[in-house]
Write a protein that holds these residues in place. Structure first.
Motif, PDB file in Angstrom:
ATOM      1  N   ARG A 311       0.933  -1.519  -0.008  1.00  0.00           N
ATOM      2  CA  ARG A 311      -0.116  -0.001  -0.108  1.00  0.00           C
ATOM      3  C   ARG A 311       0.913   1.379   0.416  1.00  0.00           C
ATOM      4  NH1 ARG A 311      -5.819   0.924   2.129  1.00  0.00           N
ATOM      5  NH2 ARG A 311      -5.053  -0.850   3.016  1.00  0.00           N
ATOM      6  N   ASP A 312       1.774   1.158   0.079  1.00  0.00           N
ATOM      7  CA  ASP A 312       3.069   2.429   1.090  1.00  0.00           C
ATOM      8  C   ASP A 312       3.451   2.841  -0.095  1.00  0.00           C
ATOM      9  OD1 ASP A 312       4.463   0.339   0.843  1.00  0.00           O
ATOM     10  OD2 ASP A 312       5.838   1.333   2.169  1.00  0.00           O
ATOM     11  N   THR A 313       3.505   1.779  -1.582  1.00  0.00           N
ATOM     12  CA  THR A 313       4.170   2.230  -3.122  1.00  0.00           C
ATOM     13  C   THR A 313       2.824   2.502  -3.834  1.00  0.00           C
ATOM     14  OG1 THR A 313       4.127  -0.308  -3.561  1.00  0.00           O
ATOM     15  CG2 THR A 313       5.898   0.498  -1.887  1.00  0.00           C
ATOM     16  N   GLY A 314       1.763   2.036  -2.660  1.00  0.00           N
ATOM     17  CA  GLY A 314       0.537   2.851  -3.933  1.00  0.00           C
ATOM     18  C   GLY A 314       0.341   1.362  -5.408  1.00  0.00           C
ATOM     19  N   LEU A 315       0.770   0.191  -5.069  1.00  0.00           N
ATOM     20  CA  LEU A 315       0.248  -0.895  -5.484  1.00  0.00           C
ATOM     21  C   LEU A 315      -0.850  -1.495  -4.631  1.00  0.00           C
ATOM     22  CD1 LEU A 315       3.805  -1.460  -7.012  1.00  0.00           C
ATOM     23  CD2 LEU A 315       2.252  -0.069  -8.038  1.00  0.00           C
ATOM     24  N   THR A 316      -0.834  -2.950  -5.819  1.00  0.00           N
ATOM     25  CA  THR A 316      -1.731  -4.145  -5.019  1.00  0.00           C
ATOM     26  C   THR A 316      -0.828  -4.940  -5.367  1.00  0.00           C
ATOM     27  OG1 THR A 316      -3.879  -5.724  -4.795  1.00  0.00           O
ATOM     28  CG2 THR A 316      -3.429  -3.761  -6.537  1.00  0.00           C
ATOM     29  N   VAL A 317      -1.264  -6.522  -5.075  1.00  0.00           N
ATOM     30  CA  VAL A 317      -0.699  -7.351  -5.800  1.00  0.00           C
ATOM     31  C   VAL A 317      -1.804  -8.626  -6.618  1.00  0.00           C
ATOM     32  CG1 VAL A 317       2.235  -7.878  -3.540  1.00  0.00           C
ATOM     33  CG2 VAL A 317      -0.392  -8.915  -2.970  1.00  0.00           C
ATOM     34  N   GLY A 318      -1.208  -9.732  -6.814  1.00  0.00           N
ATOM     35  CA  GLY A 318      -1.734 -10.740  -7.733  1.00  0.00           C
ATOM     36  C   GLY A 318      -2.503 -12.014  -6.774  1.00  0.00           C
ATOM     37  N   ARG A 319      -3.365 -11.845  -6.846  1.00  0.00           N
ATOM     38  CA  ARG A 319      -4.250 -13.205  -6.617  1.00  0.00           C
ATOM     39  C   ARG A 319      -3.876 -14.559  -7.496  1.00  0.00           C
ATOM     40  NH1 ARG A 319      -9.318 -16.449  -8.239  1.00  0.00           N
ATOM     41  NH2 ARG A 319      -9.775 -17.780  -6.876  1.00  0.00           N
ATOM     42  N   LEU A 320      -3.656 -15.023  -8.625  1.00  0.00           N
ATOM     43  CA  LEU A 320      -3.471 -15.585  -9.551  1.00  0.00           C
ATOM     44  C   LEU A 320      -1.526 -16.181  -9.251  1.00  0.00           C
ATOM     45  CD1 LEU A 320      -5.390 -15.257 -12.882  1.00  0.00           C
ATOM     46  CD2 LEU A 320      -6.292 -17.318 -10.907  1.00  0.00           C
ATOM     47  N   ASP A 321      -1.368 -15.163  -8.950  1.00  0.00           N
ATOM     48  CA  ASP A 321       0.191 -15.123  -8.989  1.00  0.00           C
ATOM     49  C   ASP A 321       0.593 -13.483  -8.229  1.00  0.00           C
ATOM     50  OD1 ASP A 321       2.841 -15.017  -9.735  1.00  0.00           O
ATOM     51  OD2 ASP A 321       2.974 -16.065 -10.650  1.00  0.00           O
ATOM     52  N   ASN A 328      -2.745   0.198  -7.395  1.00  0.00           N
ATOM     53  CA  ASN A 328      -3.998   0.259  -6.675  1.00  0.00           C
ATOM     54  C   ASN A 328      -4.879   1.347  -6.316  1.00  0.00           C
ATOM     55  OD1 ASN A 328      -5.195   0.103  -3.590  1.00  0.00           O
ATOM     56  ND2 ASN A 328      -3.669   0.095  -2.706  1.00  0.00           N
ATOM     57  N   GLU A 329      -6.268   1.421  -6.794  1.00  0.00           N
ATOM     58  CA  GLU A 329      -6.818   1.999  -7.547  1.00  0.00           C
ATOM     59  C   GLU A 329      -7.417   2.824  -6.098  1.00  0.00           C
ATOM     60  OE1 GLU A 329     -10.273   0.518  -9.858  1.00  0.00           O
ATOM     61  OE2 GLU A 329      -8.652  -1.544 -11.012  1.00  0.00           O
ATOM     62  N   ASN A 330      -7.595   2.350  -5.055  1.00  0.00           N
ATOM     63  CA  ASN A 330      -7.861   3.525  -3.831  1.00  0.00           C
ATOM     64  C   ASN A 330      -6.939   2.753  -2.452  1.00  0.00           C
ATOM     65  OD1 ASN A 330      -9.283   4.131  -1.875  1.00  0.00           O
ATOM     66  ND2 ASN A 330     -11.422   3.257  -2.210  1.00  0.00           N
ATOM     67  N   LEU A 331      -6.235   3.919  -1.845  1.00  0.00           N
ATOM     68  CA  LEU A 331      -5.626   3.449  -0.918  1.00  0.00           C
ATOM     69  C   LEU A 331      -6.311   3.606   0.163  1.00  0.00           C
ATOM     70  CD1 LEU A 331      -2.751   5.883  -2.414  1.00  0.00           C
ATOM     71  CD2 LEU A 331      -2.712   3.251  -2.407  1.00  0.00           C
ATOM     72  N   LEU A 332      -7.399   3.993   0.198  1.00  0.00           N
ATOM     73  CA  LEU A 332      -8.079   3.775   1.171  1.00  0.00           C
ATOM     74  C   LEU A 332      -8.690   2.246   1.879  1.00  0.00           C
ATOM     75  CD1 LEU A 332      -9.998   7.623   1.747  1.00  0.00           C
ATOM     76  CD2 LEU A 332      -8.153   6.885   2.890  1.00  0.00           C
ATOM     77  N   SER A 333      -8.974   1.350   0.329  1.00  0.00           N
ATOM     78  CA  SER A 333      -9.991   0.664  -0.015  1.00  0.00           C
ATOM     79  C   SER A 333      -8.962  -0.781   1.632  1.00  0.00           C
ATOM     80  CB  SER A 333     -10.141   0.393  -0.695  1.00  0.00           C
ATOM     81  OG  SER A 333     -10.751  -1.208  -0.651  1.00  0.00           O
ATOM     82  N   GLN A 334      -9.854  -1.279   1.613  1.00  0.00           N
ATOM     83  CA  GLN A 334      -9.533  -2.276   3.197  1.00  0.00           C
ATOM     84  C   GLN A 334      -9.290  -2.979   1.616  1.00  0.00           C
ATOM     85  OE1 GLN A 334     -12.044  -3.773   6.590  1.00  0.00           O
ATOM     86  NE2 GLN A 334     -10.744  -5.190   6.811  1.00  0.00           N
ATOM     87  N   PHE A 335      -9.610  -3.178   0.869  1.00  0.00           N
ATOM     88  CA  PHE A 335      -9.936  -4.674   0.337  1.00  0.00           C
ATOM     89  C   PHE A 335      -9.403  -4.546  -1.574  1.00  0.00           C
ATOM     90  CE2 PHE A 335     -13.554  -5.550   2.652  1.00  0.00           C
ATOM     91  CZ  PHE A 335     -12.838  -6.491   4.071  1.00  0.00           C
ATOM     92  N   ALA A 336      -8.306  -5.709  -1.796  1.00  0.00           N
ATOM     93  CA  ALA A 336      -7.789  -5.540  -3.365  1.00  0.00           C
ATOM     94  C   ALA A 336      -9.386  -5.482  -4.941  1.00  0.00           C
ATOM     95  CB  ALA A 336      -7.554  -6.278  -3.786  1.00  0.00           C
ATOM     96  N   LEU A 337      -9.768  -4.393  -5.330  1.00  0.00           N
ATOM     97  CA  LEU A 337     -10.606  -4.178  -5.956  1.00  0.00           C
ATOM     98  C   LEU A 337     -10.061  -4.768  -7.522  1.00  0.00           C
ATOM     99  CD1 LEU A 337     -11.125   0.208  -6.092  1.00  0.00           C
ATOM    100  CD2 LEU A 337     -11.815  -2.057  -4.820  1.00  0.00           C
TER     101      LEU A 337
END
Length: 482
Positions: A311-321, A328-337
């Protein structure tokens, strides 16, 4: 009368043939290929569906070659992933672990195909590919755990008769939900006298409820944690990476079993000192802060982890890999979009496969190929399974009892399970947990072979893993087909 004859012809299916070839280890293997649909009949030979498939067999040979029936998961997806990813004569080139440039996609000879070892049938379940109900049947007759097991089992039986392969070495290969299906289909066929030489699982799940973070189910948090740790290790977010990923994960397994599991079991009976100690170790292994683990009461779902790790880098990681990252489309969101891995891998796989299907395999362009049944109106999956019902309630989604029964009744059945360390869709520690609770004696448990790769759910997008996958499957077929 003419219209009735035309309808009857359509209910028989359409098959398109072509000549293909693949070069493996410097040797060219010529193949007879057929793709399209054949009529699927019920137990009383009443037509119920047109089943879509692609079949490759070695040209001009009388050899009784092994035959592999392969399918993907979902539910409910067609077999295009495995087809052009690792098993067929061609594969699409992807820019792992990043996004691949848009079309035109590069399709190349697949030197990692299994076609030098076996004939191959790629199955598209009803509602995917070209498969559809006919006659009085409806989609919902096929959309469910047991309904799906039955229809795939019927297809395999009827295809064996069609191709005169009943006496050949036989294999089922499933990926993702296809592994849960493969356990059920193996027992379904075995109960009818059709015994498999082996079952191959890629990205395995046998107890679906353990992936869903249901209320009161602490197992799901435990089995996901080693994959969280592997992901943090890959992204350099752990306190101590150790000598290797494998040695690091052995330490994580020990912590999960000996400290994390007892902590979840104790609940609010933990002392403050115990809570802080466990929270700190969770943070050290996972790259997510101690404070976050404490706020979560030690229970972090996969979607929360995807969002929090980077989150601190503005990124989200993958589920399939989880090697893949995305914005990261919403830095306030608790769940990946979104799933960055799915966003990166799916377009080239589908795009390249459809081009190959309609042009190289000469499939009829008047037929619409449906990659996923979820895109059809009113898609709904029936999660009930006959082996899971107690007091008229479906208590779990598991075909582990099916596989256990099949192995205990057929001690010659071998199972090969290929696991990706960075697969957060079907986590490796989950299938380890399932196998350890099958109640197999030590000798029978040796029939289950586990292999691991530094890749994700679609193991084969990782270039260093492809030759290893090829070698592991080749060895398995060699050992079990004699």
């Amino acid at each position: 009368m003419e219209k009735e004859m035309e309808l009857n012809d359509l209910m028989k299916g359409e098959i398109f043939t072509s000549k293909q070839s693949v070069i493996i280890n410097g040797k060219t293997i010529n193949l007879d290929a057929e793709t399209g649909t054949i009529q699927l009949r019920d137990e009383n030979d009443k037509p119920i569906a047109l089943s879509g498939f692609t079949h490759y067999k070695k040209t001009d040979t009388n050899e009784n070659r092994p035959i592999v029936f392969a399918f993907n998961g979902g539910p409910l997806q067609a077999s295009f992933w495995l087809h052009i990813g690792i098993l067929g004569p061609k594969r699409v080139v992807t820019n792992d672990p990043f996004h691949t440039n848009p079309a035109s996609y590069k399709v190349v000879n697949n030197e990692f195909s299994i076609l030098d070892k076996a004939d191959l049938v790629l199955i598209d379940p009803i509602g995917t590919g070209f498969s559809k109900p006919i006659g009085e049947s409806k989609f919902e007759d096929f959309w469910g755990v047991d309904q799906d097991i039955r229809s795939i089992g019927l297809f395999i039986e009827q295809f064996l008769a069609r191709t005169e392969k009943y006496n050949a070495p036989k294999y089922i290969l499933g990926e993702s939900y296809g592994t849960l299906r493969s356990a059920g289909v193996t027992k379904y066929l075995q109960d009818r006298g059709v015994v498999m030489n082996g079952v191959i699982m890629i990205g395995a799940v046998l107890e679906m409820h353990n992936l869903l973070f249901g209320p009161g189910n602490d197992i799901c948090y435990l089995i996901h944690f080693p994959t969280y740790a592997a992901t943090a290790w890959y992204h350099n977010k752990v306190k101590d990476k150790g000598e290797s990923l494998e040695s690091f994960l052995n330490d994580v397994r020990k912590f999960t079993e000996n400290e994390y599991a007892p902590a979840l079991f104790k609940g609010d009976q933990l002392t403050d000192t115990e809570r802080n100690t466990v929270a700190q170790k969770l943070a050290d292994y996972s790259g997510v802060s101690k404070e976050y683990w404490l706020k979560a009461n030690f229970r972090v779902s996969n979607s929360e982890f995807f969002q929090e790790l980077l989150r601190d880098t503005g990124l989200t990681v993958g589920r399939l890999d989880s090697r893949y990252t995305g914005v990261n489309e919403n830095l306030l969101s608790q769940f990946a979009l979104t799933d960055p891995a799915g966003d990166a891998i799916l377009p080239p796989i589908i795009g390249a496969f459809k081009d190959y299907l309609y042009n190289d395999l000469s499939a009829g362009k008047h037929l619409t190929y449906t990659p996923m049944a979820a895109t059809r109106p009113n898609f709904k999956w029936d999660w009930r399974h006959s082996g899971n019902i107690v007091w008229n309630a479906d208590l779990a989604v598991s075909t582990l009892p099916d596989l256990t029964s099949a192995m205990k009744r057929n001690p010659n059945l071998k199972v090969l399970i290929l696991n990706g360390y960075y697969d957060v869709a079907t986590v490796f520690y989950g299938v380890e947990y399932s196998i350890n609770h099958m109640g197999l004696d030590a000798e029978l448990k040796k029939n289950i072979i586990m292999k691991y790769y530094e890749s994700g759910h679609t193991l084969y997008v990782h270039e260093p893993s492809r030759p290893k996958i090829k070698n592991d499957i080749d060895e398995f077929i060699d050992q079990t087909s004699k």
